[in-house]
Write a protein that holds these residues in place. Structure first.
Motif: not given
Length: 297
Positions: A190-198, A210-221
């Motif tokens: 899915d596309r993800w909504v998340d807080a900004r980096e930091g 990262d531990t689970l080996g999951i790569v996602r796309r954060v399309s909205t920060e």
């Protein structure tokens, strides 16, 4: 030489910028510049090298910095001892999260004021979330901060306040919106909504993924945690957030995660906090009680 001049000197040394230093000590830039110049005249040497592009400590400035910090800390202790009534004076600068209404911040600050009416409160967020707040405490820009970073930042005094599990926040039309629980693996595409980096919640979640080996796309920060469910409701993506930070939004549903990912909310200060900062930490510990965990919905 007076303590205000030392406060200006330390602020400029930390910020390496006179404008930011003036904001930090709630003074005009011209006042800070004049105070530093007066201190330099008294010491007989320059504390900073200045040009149009940057400010740097001189050799004398580097030698003076630790002594200035020690003097200011000792002055704070003397002020407390000199107050025959036992009441605290001064100010406490608190780094906060915006729109974290699940915490009764006005109530906490109201109680602090009732206990210590002679202490002024200065509250504000950081545009880079917990990472910025931790840096501000270490540099002495603020006295106490709410922090949501995983692990421990060196040279900070911690008081853990709450543990909150991460939950999924999904648009109500999402295929998994009615599930009893959802795995982060099922949301990876899915596309993800998340807080900004930091931001602490983002750092914690990124490490878990990262531990689970999951790569996602954060399309909205976003820089406002409280707004994330509303953006999810607008179908801009899915989110995984600490339950403690989720505000209800029409069109978004909360679903427990299969994986257990915890977010720890702490209050931090420098290892030798001022009396006012120590009083704030004590009150926060009282209000939150033993490491609190929110009750699952």
């Amino acid at each position: 030489m007076d303590t205000r001049q030392l406060e200006y000197f330390v602020a400029v040394a930390d910020e390496l910028n006179f404008t930011r230093a003036a904001d930090r000590v709630f003074a005009a830039q011209s006042t800070v510049s004049a105070g530093v110049r007066s201190l330099e005249r008294e010491l007989g040497g320059a504390l900073f090298e200045r040009d149009r592009h940057r400010v740097r400590l001189t050799s004398l400035g580097r030698q003076m910095l630790d002594a200035a910090r020690t003097t200011l800390e000792a002055t704070e202790r003397m002020r407390l001892l000199a107050d025959s009534s036992g009441g605290l004076r001064g100010e406490v600068r608190v780094g906060i999260f915006t729109n974290l209404t699940t915490i009764d911040l006005p109530g906490i600050m109201g109680e602090f004021h009732a206990r210590h009416p002679l202490v002024d409160l200065r509250l504000g967020p950081s545009p880079s979330g917990s990472t910025g707040l931790a840096r501000d405490v270490r540099l002495g820009r603020i006295d106490v901060a709410f922090l949501g970073l995983p692990g421990r930042v060196p040279d900070l005094l911690y008081r853990d306040l709450a543990i909150s599990p991460f939950v999924a926040v999904l648009p109500e039309a999402h295929p998994l919106a009615g599930a009893d629980a959802v795995s982060v693996t099922d949301l990876a595409a899915d596309r993800w909504v998340d807080a900004r980096e930091g931001f602490g919640n983002r750092v914690t979640l990124d490490r878990a993924l990262d531990t689970l080996g999951i790569v996602r796309r954060v399309s909205t920060e976003l820089s406002d945690l409280g707004e994330i469910p509303r953006f999810v409701a607008a179908r801009l993506g899915v989110a995984v957030m600490p339950q403690l930070t989720v505000l209800p939004a029409a069109g978004a549903v909360v679903v427990p995660l299969v994986e257990r990912i915890d977010w720890v909310l702490s209050a931090v200060s420098r290892t030798r906090p001022s009396a006012a900062a120590a009083a704030m930490l004590e009150l926060l510990g009282e209000r939150f009680g033993p490491l609190a965990q929110p009750v699952p919905e």
